[in-house]
Design a protein around this motif. Structure first.
Motif, PDB file in Angstrom:
ATOM      1  N   THR A  10       6.636   4.776  13.814  1.00  0.00           N
ATOM      2  CA  THR A  10       5.262   4.652  13.329  1.00  0.00           C
ATOM      3  C   THR A  10       5.169   5.210  11.907  1.00  0.00           C
ATOM      4  N   ALA A  11       5.768   6.372  11.669  1.00  0.00           N
ATOM      5  CA  ALA A  11       5.744   6.974  10.339  1.00  0.00           C
ATOM      6  C   ALA A  11       6.419   6.078   9.301  1.00  0.00           C
ATOM      7  N   ALA A  12       7.431   5.341   9.715  1.00  0.00           N
ATOM      8  CA  ALA A  12       8.125   4.444   8.793  1.00  0.00           C
ATOM      9  C   ALA A  12       7.202   3.355   8.264  1.00  0.00           C
ATOM     10  N   LEU A  13       6.156   3.024   9.007  1.00  0.00           N
ATOM     11  CA  LEU A  13       5.206   2.029   8.525  1.00  0.00           C
ATOM     12  C   LEU A  13       4.414   2.570   7.339  1.00  0.00           C
ATOM     13  N   ILE A  14       4.161   3.880   7.333  1.00  0.00           N
ATOM     14  CA  ILE A  14       3.541   4.506   6.164  1.00  0.00           C
ATOM     15  C   ILE A  14       4.487   4.362   4.968  1.00  0.00           C
ATOM     16  N   SER A  15       5.758   4.619   5.187  1.00  0.00           N
ATOM     17  CA  SER A  15       6.748   4.471   4.125  1.00  0.00           C
ATOM     18  C   SER A  15       6.751   3.043   3.576  1.00  0.00           C
ATOM     19  N   ALA A  16       6.571   2.070   4.456  1.00  0.00           N
ATOM     20  CA  ALA A  16       6.528   0.673   4.012  1.00  0.00           C
ATOM     21  C   ALA A  16       5.334   0.417   3.102  1.00  0.00           C
ATOM     22  N   VAL A  17       4.177   0.973   3.438  1.00  0.00           N
ATOM     23  CA  VAL A  17       3.004   0.794   2.579  1.00  0.00           C
ATOM     24  C   VAL A  17       3.247   1.463   1.231  1.00  0.00           C
ATOM     25  N   LYS A  61       2.148  14.304 -14.732  1.00  0.00           N
ATOM     26  CA  LYS A  61       3.365  14.498 -13.929  1.00  0.00           C
ATOM     27  C   LYS A  61       3.748  13.251 -13.128  1.00  0.00           C
ATOM     28  N   ARG A  62       2.929  12.196 -13.204  1.00  0.00           N
ATOM     29  CA  ARG A  62       3.136  10.945 -12.457  1.00  0.00           C
ATOM     30  C   ARG A  62       3.081  11.178 -10.945  1.00  0.00           C
ATOM     31  N   ARG A  63       2.336  12.180 -10.519  1.00  0.00           N
ATOM     32  CA  ARG A  63       2.239  12.495  -9.088  1.00  0.00           C
ATOM     33  C   ARG A  63       0.914  12.018  -8.524  1.00  0.00           C
ATOM     34  N   VAL A  64       1.014  11.455  -7.323  1.00  0.00           N
ATOM     35  CA  VAL A  64      -0.169  10.948  -6.636  1.00  0.00           C
ATOM     36  C   VAL A  64      -0.174  11.524  -5.226  1.00  0.00           C
ATOM     37  N   THR A  65      -1.313  12.047  -4.824  1.00  0.00           N
ATOM     38  CA  THR A  65      -1.506  12.532  -3.456  1.00  0.00           C
ATOM     39  C   THR A  65      -2.204  11.440  -2.679  1.00  0.00           C
ATOM     40  N   LEU A  66      -1.632  11.131  -1.512  1.00  0.00           N
ATOM     41  CA  LEU A  66      -2.139  10.049  -0.670  1.00  0.00           C
ATOM     42  C   LEU A  66      -2.518  10.570   0.708  1.00  0.00           C
ATOM     43  N   SER A  67      -3.648  10.133   1.216  1.00  0.00           N
ATOM     44  CA  SER A  67      -3.963  10.307   2.629  1.00  0.00           C
ATOM     45  C   SER A  67      -3.205   9.216   3.371  1.00  0.00           C
ATOM     46  N   THR A  68      -2.559   9.572   4.473  1.00  0.00           N
ATOM     47  CA  THR A  68      -1.792   8.592   5.257  1.00  0.00           C
ATOM     48  C   THR A  68      -2.273   8.624   6.698  1.00  0.00           C
ATOM     49  N   ARG A  69      -2.389   7.458   7.300  1.00  0.00           N
ATOM     50  CA  ARG A  69      -2.797   7.400   8.706  1.00  0.00           C
ATOM     51  C   ARG A  69      -2.344   6.080   9.320  1.00  0.00           C
ATOM     52  N   CYS A  70      -2.174   6.139  10.625  1.00  0.00           N
ATOM     53  CA  CYS A  70      -1.898   4.938  11.406  1.00  0.00           C
ATOM     54  C   CYS A  70      -2.909   4.885  12.540  1.00  0.00           C
ATOM     55  N   ARG A  71      -3.367   3.681  12.813  1.00  0.00           N
ATOM     56  CA  ARG A  71      -4.333   3.461  13.890  1.00  0.00           C
ATOM     57  C   ARG A  71      -3.830   2.366  14.814  1.00  0.00           C
ATOM     58  N   VAL A  72      -4.183   2.500  16.073  1.00  0.00           N
ATOM     59  CA  VAL A  72      -4.068   1.404  17.028  1.00  0.00           C
ATOM     60  C   VAL A  72      -5.503   1.165  17.494  1.00  0.00           C
ATOM     61  N   GLY A  73      -6.078   0.063  17.048  1.00  0.00           N
ATOM     62  CA  GLY A  73      -7.505  -0.154  17.290  1.00  0.00           C
ATOM     63  C   GLY A  73      -8.288   0.934  16.581  1.00  0.00           C
ATOM     64  N   ASP A  74      -9.177   1.587  17.314  1.00  0.00           N
ATOM     65  CA  ASP A  74      -9.980   2.670  16.740  1.00  0.00           C
ATOM     66  C   ASP A  74      -9.320   4.041  16.883  1.00  0.00           C
ATOM     67  N   THR A  75      -8.156   4.088  17.528  1.00  0.00           N
ATOM     68  CA  THR A  75      -7.480   5.366  17.779  1.00  0.00           C
ATOM     69  C   THR A  75      -6.529   5.710  16.646  1.00  0.00           C
ATOM     70  N   VAL A  76      -6.748   6.871  16.026  1.00  0.00           N
ATOM     71  CA  VAL A  76      -5.811   7.356  15.008  1.00  0.00           C
ATOM     72  C   VAL A  76      -4.612   7.945  15.747  1.00  0.00           C
ATOM     73  N   VAL A  77      -3.430   7.378  15.507  1.00  0.00           N
ATOM     74  CA  VAL A  77      -2.217   7.821  16.198  1.00  0.00           C
ATOM     75  C   VAL A  77      -1.355   8.729  15.326  1.00  0.00           C
ATOM     76  N   LEU A  78      -1.564   8.689  14.022  1.00  0.00           N
ATOM     77  CA  LEU A  78      -0.821   9.518  13.074  1.00  0.00           C
ATOM     78  C   LEU A  78      -1.755   9.789  11.893  1.00  0.00           C
ATOM     79  N   ARG A  79      -1.727  11.033  11.422  1.00  0.00           N
ATOM     80  CA  ARG A  79      -2.530  11.395  10.252  1.00  0.00           C
ATOM     81  C   ARG A  79      -1.713  12.343   9.386  1.00  0.00           C
ATOM     82  N   GLY A  80      -1.815  12.198   8.075  1.00  0.00           N
ATOM     83  CA  GLY A  80      -1.075  13.086   7.203  1.00  0.00           C
ATOM     84  C   GLY A  80      -1.438  12.941   5.752  1.00  0.00           C
TER      85      GLY A  80
END
Length: 148
Positions: free
Chosen positions: A68-75, A117-136
């Motif tokens: 699931t976390a790898a999908l964040i990496s893909a985005v 510094k070319r740095r960007v802070t990103l909110s990351t999350r994965c959902r299945v429907g309305d359920t957040v399954v990963l947040r970071g």
């Protein structure tokens, strides 16, 4: 919030704005789980064995959390910021299981930009429907027109 889901990367740091988002949707298949187990060498039976998984707190097979976390990496690597991005840090919490057949929406949102510094802070999350399954939260080195 700007939703730029159909764009292709890279999004150069000079073009980013706080609130910019990208996402992808992926239906997790049995084959995905089997391939992830092979690549990661994580063959925990909760991912691969129906009979065993039914005896666990999940009452059935689940995908690897890191799949699931790898999908964040893909985005991050393909959509925002996209090609040329370097991961510096990723914090995450796994909040609910992902099961074979679930469609996961992996999302990133720009929280802060440090152009110098070319740095960007990103909110990351994965959902299945309305359920957040990963947040970071992630910190990345973003591509820049000035650097290339």
């Amino acid at each position: 919030m700007l939703d730029a889901t159909d764009g292709k990367g890279p999004v150069y740091i000079e073009d980013m704005t706080v609130g910019m988002t990208r996402h992808l949707d992926k239906t997790v298949t049995d084959r995905d789980i089997e391939l992830f187990a092979e690549v990661s060498e994580d063959r925990n039976p909760v991912h691969l064995n129906d009979a065993y998984a039914k005896t666990t707190m999940f009452e059935g097979r689940i995908a690897h959390g890191m799949l699931t976390a790898a999908l964040i990496s893909a985005v991050v690597g393909e959509r925002l910021p996209g090609h040329g991005t370097v991961y510096l840090r990723q914090d995450m919490a796994f909040l609910a299981p992902v099961r074979p057949g679930d469609t996961v929406r992996a999302e990133v949102e720009v929280l802060a930009i440090d152009t110098r510094k070319r740095r960007v802070t990103l909110s990351t999350r994965c959902r299945v429907g309305d359920t957040v399954v990963l947040r970071g939260e992630a910190l990345v080195l973003a591509p820049s027109r000035a650097a290339g």
